[in-house]
Design an enzyme around this catalytic site. Structure first.
Site, PDB file in Angstrom:
ATOM      1  CG  ASP A 104      -2.081   0.913   1.172  1.00  0.00           C
ATOM      2  OD1 ASP A 104      -1.845   2.124   1.020  1.00  0.00           O
ATOM      3  OD2 ASP A 104      -3.228   0.438   1.272  1.00  0.00           O
TER       4      ASP A 104
ATOM      5  CB  ALA B  89      -8.989   1.577  -6.055  1.00  0.00           C
TER       6      ALA B  89
ATOM      7  CB  THR C 231     -17.161  -1.159  -7.958  1.00  0.00           C
ATOM      8  OG1 THR C 231     -18.380  -0.497  -7.603  1.00  0.00           O
ATOM      9  CG2 THR C 231     -16.578  -0.443  -9.173  1.00  0.00           C
TER      10      THR C 231
ATOM     11  CD  GLU D 104     -20.030   3.317  -7.383  1.00  0.00           C
ATOM     12  OE1 GLU D 104     -19.788   4.360  -8.002  1.00  0.00           O
ATOM     13  OE2 GLU D 104     -19.943   3.220  -6.147  1.00  0.00           O
TER      14      GLU D 104
ATOM     15  CE1 TYR E 223     -13.873   3.652  -7.239  1.00  0.00           C
ATOM     16  CE2 TYR E 223     -16.266   3.561  -7.488  1.00  0.00           C
ATOM     17  CZ  TYR E 223     -15.077   2.993  -7.048  1.00  0.00           C
ATOM     18  OH  TYR E 223     -15.096   1.764  -6.426  1.00  0.00           O
TER      19      TYR E 223
ATOM     20  CE  LYS F 221     -12.405  -0.683  -8.715  1.00  0.00           C
ATOM     21  NZ  LYS F 221     -11.218  -1.292  -8.017  1.00  0.00           N
TER      22      LYS F 221
ATOM     23  NE  ARG G 131     -21.612  11.293  -5.374  1.00  0.00           N
ATOM     24  CZ  ARG G 131     -21.482  10.135  -4.724  1.00  0.00           C
ATOM     25  NH1 ARG G 131     -21.978   9.024  -5.240  1.00  0.00           N
ATOM     26  NH2 ARG G 131     -20.855  10.064  -3.573  1.00  0.00           N
TER      27      ARG G 131
ATOM     28  CG  HIS H 236     -26.461  10.893  -6.906  1.00  0.00           C
ATOM     29  ND1 HIS H 236     -27.020  11.502  -5.800  1.00  0.00           N
ATOM     30  CD2 HIS H 236     -26.016   9.690  -6.476  1.00  0.00           C
ATOM     31  CE1 HIS H 236     -26.914  10.707  -4.766  1.00  0.00           C
ATOM     32  NE2 HIS H 236     -26.319   9.590  -5.154  1.00  0.00           N
TER      33      HIS H 236
HETATM   34  P1  NAD Z   1     -10.080   2.878   0.461  1.00  0.00           P
HETATM   35  O1  NAD Z   1      -9.974   4.204  -0.217  1.00  0.00           O
HETATM   36  O2  NAD Z   1     -10.500   2.845   1.890  1.00  0.00           O
HETATM   37  O3  NAD Z   1      -8.676   2.123   0.365  1.00  0.00           O
HETATM   38  C1  NAD Z   1      -7.874   2.174  -0.792  1.00  0.00           C
HETATM   39  C2  NAD Z   1      -6.448   1.781  -0.399  1.00  0.00           C
HETATM   40  O4  NAD Z   1      -5.641   1.780  -1.594  1.00  0.00           O
HETATM   41  C3  NAD Z   1      -5.775   2.773   0.571  1.00  0.00           C
HETATM   42  O5  NAD Z   1      -5.139   2.075   1.611  1.00  0.00           O
HETATM   43  C4  NAD Z   1      -4.763   3.502  -0.299  1.00  0.00           C
HETATM   44  O6  NAD Z   1      -3.626   3.954   0.403  1.00  0.00           O
HETATM   45  C5  NAD Z   1      -4.412   2.428  -1.324  1.00  0.00           C
HETATM   46  N1  NAD Z   1      -3.890   2.994  -2.572  1.00  0.00           N
HETATM   47  C6  NAD Z   1      -4.473   3.963  -3.337  1.00  0.00           C
HETATM   48  N2  NAD Z   1      -3.690   4.235  -4.410  1.00  0.00           N
HETATM   49  C7  NAD Z   1      -2.594   3.413  -4.318  1.00  0.00           C
HETATM   50  C8  NAD Z   1      -1.463   3.202  -5.140  1.00  0.00           C
HETATM   51  N3  NAD Z   1      -1.278   3.912  -6.266  1.00  0.00           N
HETATM   52  N4  NAD Z   1      -0.560   2.263  -4.764  1.00  0.00           N
HETATM   53  C9  NAD Z   1      -0.739   1.543  -3.623  1.00  0.00           C
HETATM   54  N5  NAD Z   1      -1.790   1.702  -2.807  1.00  0.00           N
HETATM   55  C10 NAD Z   1      -2.724   2.624  -3.157  1.00  0.00           C
HETATM   56  O7  NAD Z   1     -11.049   2.027  -0.457  1.00  0.00           O
HETATM   57  P2  NAD Z   1     -12.037   0.817  -0.082  1.00  0.00           P
HETATM   58  O8  NAD Z   1     -13.394   1.348   0.147  1.00  0.00           O
HETATM   59  O9  NAD Z   1     -11.394  -0.039   0.939  1.00  0.00           O
HETATM   60  O10 NAD Z   1     -12.092   0.042  -1.474  1.00  0.00           O
HETATM   61  C11 NAD Z   1     -11.160  -0.989  -1.760  1.00  0.00           C
HETATM   62  C12 NAD Z   1     -11.448  -1.559  -3.138  1.00  0.00           C
HETATM   63  O11 NAD Z   1     -12.762  -2.092  -3.184  1.00  0.00           O
HETATM   64  C13 NAD Z   1     -11.353  -0.534  -4.265  1.00  0.00           C
HETATM   65  O12 NAD Z   1     -10.762  -1.150  -5.373  1.00  0.00           O
HETATM   66  C14 NAD Z   1     -12.812  -0.188  -4.552  1.00  0.00           C
HETATM   67  O13 NAD Z   1     -12.984   0.224  -5.890  1.00  0.00           O
HETATM   68  C15 NAD Z   1     -13.477  -1.529  -4.278  1.00  0.00           C
HETATM   69  N6  NAD Z   1     -14.884  -1.472  -3.862  1.00  0.00           N
HETATM   70  C16 NAD Z   1     -15.244  -0.718  -2.782  1.00  0.00           C
HETATM   71  C17 NAD Z   1     -16.574  -0.697  -2.362  1.00  0.00           C
HETATM   72  C18 NAD Z   1     -16.989   0.100  -1.151  1.00  0.00           C
HETATM   73  O14 NAD Z   1     -18.194   0.179  -0.866  1.00  0.00           O
HETATM   74  N7  NAD Z   1     -16.078   0.688  -0.378  1.00  0.00           N
HETATM   75  C19 NAD Z   1     -17.524  -1.452  -3.057  1.00  0.00           C
HETATM   76  C20 NAD Z   1     -17.116  -2.220  -4.160  1.00  0.00           C
HETATM   77  C21 NAD Z   1     -15.782  -2.230  -4.540  1.00  0.00           C
HETATM   78  P1  TYD Z   2     -20.922   6.922  -1.035  1.00  0.00           P
HETATM   79  O1  TYD Z   2     -20.733   6.427   0.359  1.00  0.00           O
HETATM   80  O2  TYD Z   2     -20.063   8.047  -1.517  1.00  0.00           O
HETATM   81  O3  TYD Z   2     -20.823   5.651  -1.996  1.00  0.00           O
HETATM   82  P2  TYD Z   2     -21.155   5.506  -3.595  1.00  0.00           P
HETATM   83  O4  TYD Z   2     -21.250   6.857  -4.190  1.00  0.00           O
HETATM   84  O5  TYD Z   2     -19.939   4.768  -4.076  1.00  0.00           O
HETATM   85  O6  TYD Z   2     -22.411   4.734  -3.666  1.00  0.00           O
HETATM   86  O7  TYD Z   2     -22.434   7.393  -1.201  1.00  0.00           O
HETATM   87  C1  TYD Z   2     -23.511   6.496  -0.937  1.00  0.00           C
HETATM   88  C2  TYD Z   2     -24.809   7.233  -1.236  1.00  0.00           C
HETATM   89  O8  TYD Z   2     -24.940   8.315  -0.296  1.00  0.00           O
HETATM   90  C3  TYD Z   2     -24.809   7.885  -2.611  1.00  0.00           C
HETATM   91  O9  TYD Z   2     -26.120   7.777  -3.187  1.00  0.00           O
HETATM   92  C4  TYD Z   2     -24.493   9.339  -2.341  1.00  0.00           C
HETATM   93  C5  TYD Z   2     -25.075   9.568  -0.970  1.00  0.00           C
HETATM   94  N1  TYD Z   2     -24.357  10.592  -0.159  1.00  0.00           N
HETATM   95  C6  TYD Z   2     -25.066  11.672   0.418  1.00  0.00           C
HETATM   96  O10 TYD Z   2     -26.294  11.786   0.279  1.00  0.00           O
HETATM   97  N2  TYD Z   2     -24.354  12.594   1.142  1.00  0.00           N
HETATM   98  C7  TYD Z   2     -23.002  12.509   1.308  1.00  0.00           C
HETATM   99  O11 TYD Z   2     -22.412  13.396   1.964  1.00  0.00           O
HETATM  100  C8  TYD Z   2     -22.293  11.399   0.726  1.00  0.00           C
HETATM  101  C9  TYD Z   2     -20.811  11.247   0.881  1.00  0.00           C
HETATM  102  C10 TYD Z   2     -23.029  10.464   0.002  1.00  0.00           C
END
Ligand code: NAD
Ligand code: TYD
Length: 361
Positions: free
Chosen positions: A55, A103, A146, A148, A174, A178, A297, A300
């Site tokens: 990381d 990411a 994802t 998305e 984003y 992805k 957003r 959105h």
């Molecule tokens: P996060 O932002 O919390 O963590 C991302 C991590 O990647 C961080 O530790 C960051 O330091 C590291 N990173 C970023 N750029 C880097 C680079 N160039 N080299 C090395 N490390 C790097 O994200 P998250 O929510 O834990 O998501 C993790 C993965 O899961 C992502 O690929 C995201 O697209 C995918 N994902 C997330 C969700 C969600 O709801 N959070 C849902 C579906 C998929």
């Molecule tokens: P988010 O947690 O950013 O995840 P994603 O956009 O990847 O789904 O947002 C989840 C939902 O919440 C999305 O519909 C946007 C909404 N949202 C708000 O209404 N207010 C906020 O401040 C944020 C960050 C998200």
């Protein structure tokens, strides 16, 4: 429920170290939200695995997410950027399999500046794929994608769901970045015959989520006595999955998924943002007066909904920890009990981002 490769007449998907019973899993992005939960999940549930966490520690990477496992002899952290081809080539010689989840992950940030999204999510993924391709050791590569990538579903048709066959139509920078990584993974399997599997997951919630995403943002705002900024009419729908269910799905696909296949992962837990907000307000003992409706957003996505029948049917995975209200209540309690963790996170770079996104306040 558990089916393994051997019983299904296939070689095990995840190799072991030569002359050893151990497997070394290289996890990218292991200091982030899902990554830290995944690293901990693997160490707890797979005694035969070592984890190499790679990381670069961007604003969302936080080694405090992993302090409890720092001394574990099966765990090692390496600070490196996935775009660094030389570093990735060296690390691949220590890895039997790769779970790639590093990411740039926040839609709103990608709207402010998509540059790091393209660089990490597309170019970084390409660097990793080439490192695996040239490696004499690394085998299976799992790309954490994802839901998305599929774009948005209309609110009107409540039965519509994303399947693995749904055309890709990402709407935010984003999601587009992805999708770029997702398609590169597909192409490297097709062109080079590499052993690649992909998961496409819905919105995660749970401990250690960076408080820019909606659930930890709203909970921590309320703890601090601030209002919660709800975008637009609040009717956008997300399918919420507990991060531990996601971790289990990643392991299932890594160990038993078919090479070249994509697996959707979802919580079967759809809520619109207004319902989510009221659920959080109820758990926090607050009312609707704490909602601040803010500008929507741009672009959105209206609704995400996942059909996860493929992973259920092929690999026997189903969400078991995502049901509300219990899972949401436990998550809210975690943020209440860990104010020191998010307090430190919120004082840093995060403050400057917050002011740009929502204005001073
Ligand atoms: P996060 O932002 O919390 O963590 C991302 C991590 O990647 C961080 O530790 C960051 O330091 C590291 N990173 C970023 N750029 C880097 C680079 N160039 N080299 C090395 N490390 C790097 O994200 P998250 O929510 O834990 O998501 C993790 C993965 O899961 C992502 O690929 C995201 O697209 C995918 N994902 C997330 C969700 C969600 O709801 N959070 C849902 C579906 C998929
Ligand atoms: P988010 O947690 O950013 O995840 P994603 O956009 O990847 O789904 O947002 C989840 C939902 O919440 C999305 O519909 C946007 C909404 N949202 C708000 O209404 N207010 C906020 O401040 C944020 C960050 C998200």
């Amino acid at each position: 429920m558990e089916r393994d490769g051997a019983r299904m007449g296939r070689a095990p998907a995840v190799r072991k170290e030569k002359g050893s019973a151990m497997t070394t899993l290289l996890v990218t992005g292991g200091a982030g939200f899902i990554g830290a939960n995944f690293v901990r999940f693997v160490l707890r549930h797979r005694p035969g695995y070592r984890v190499l966490n790679v990381d670069s520690l961007t604003y969302s990477g936080n080694l405090e997410n992993l302090t409890d496992i720092e001394g574990d002899p099966r765990y090692r952290f390496v600070k490196a950027d996935i775009r660094d081809a030389g570093a990735m080539a060296t690390l691949m010689e220590e890895a039997d399999a790769v779970v790639h989840m590093a990411a740039e992950s926040h839609v709103d940030r990608s709207i402010m500046d998509s540059t790091p999204f393209v660089q990490t999510n597309i170019a970084g993924t390409q660097v990793l794929l080439d490192a695996v391709r040239k490696s004499s050791r690394a085998g299976r590569f799992l790309y954490v994608s994802t839901d998305e990538v599929y774009g948005s579903l209309p609110l009107e048709d409540k039965t519509a769901r994303f399947t693995e066959e749904t055309p890709l139509a990402p709407n935010s920078p984003y999601a587009a970045s992805k999708t770029g990584g997702d398609l590169l993974a597909r192409a490297y399997h097709h062109t080079f015959g590499m052993d690649i599997v992909t998961t496409r997951c819905s919105n995660n919630f749970g401990p250690y989520q960076f408080p820019e995403k909606v659930i930890p943002l709203f909970v921590t705002n309320l703890i601090e006595g601030r209002k919660v900024p709800l975008y637009g009419d609040g009717l956008n729908v997300r399918d919420w999955l507990h991060v531990d269910d996601h971790c289990e799905a990643i392991l299932a696909v890594l160990e038993r998924g078919r090479a070249g296949e994509v697996y959707n992962v979802g919580g079967n837990n759809e809520r619109n943002n207004l319902e989510l907000t009221h659920a959080i307000l109820g758990l926090m003992g607050r009312g609707g007066e704490m909602i601040e409706y803010v500008t929507d957003r741009p672009g959105h996505d209206r609704r995400y909904a996942i059909d996860a029948s493929k992973i259920a049917g092929e690999l026997g995975w189903r969400p078991t920890r995502s049901a509300w209200p219990d899972a949401l209540r436990d998550t809210v309690e975690w943020y209440k009990a860990n104010a020191a963790w998010w307090g430190r996170v919120r004082t840093g770079e995060y403050r400057r981002y917050y002011e740009r996104q929502y204005g001073p306040g």
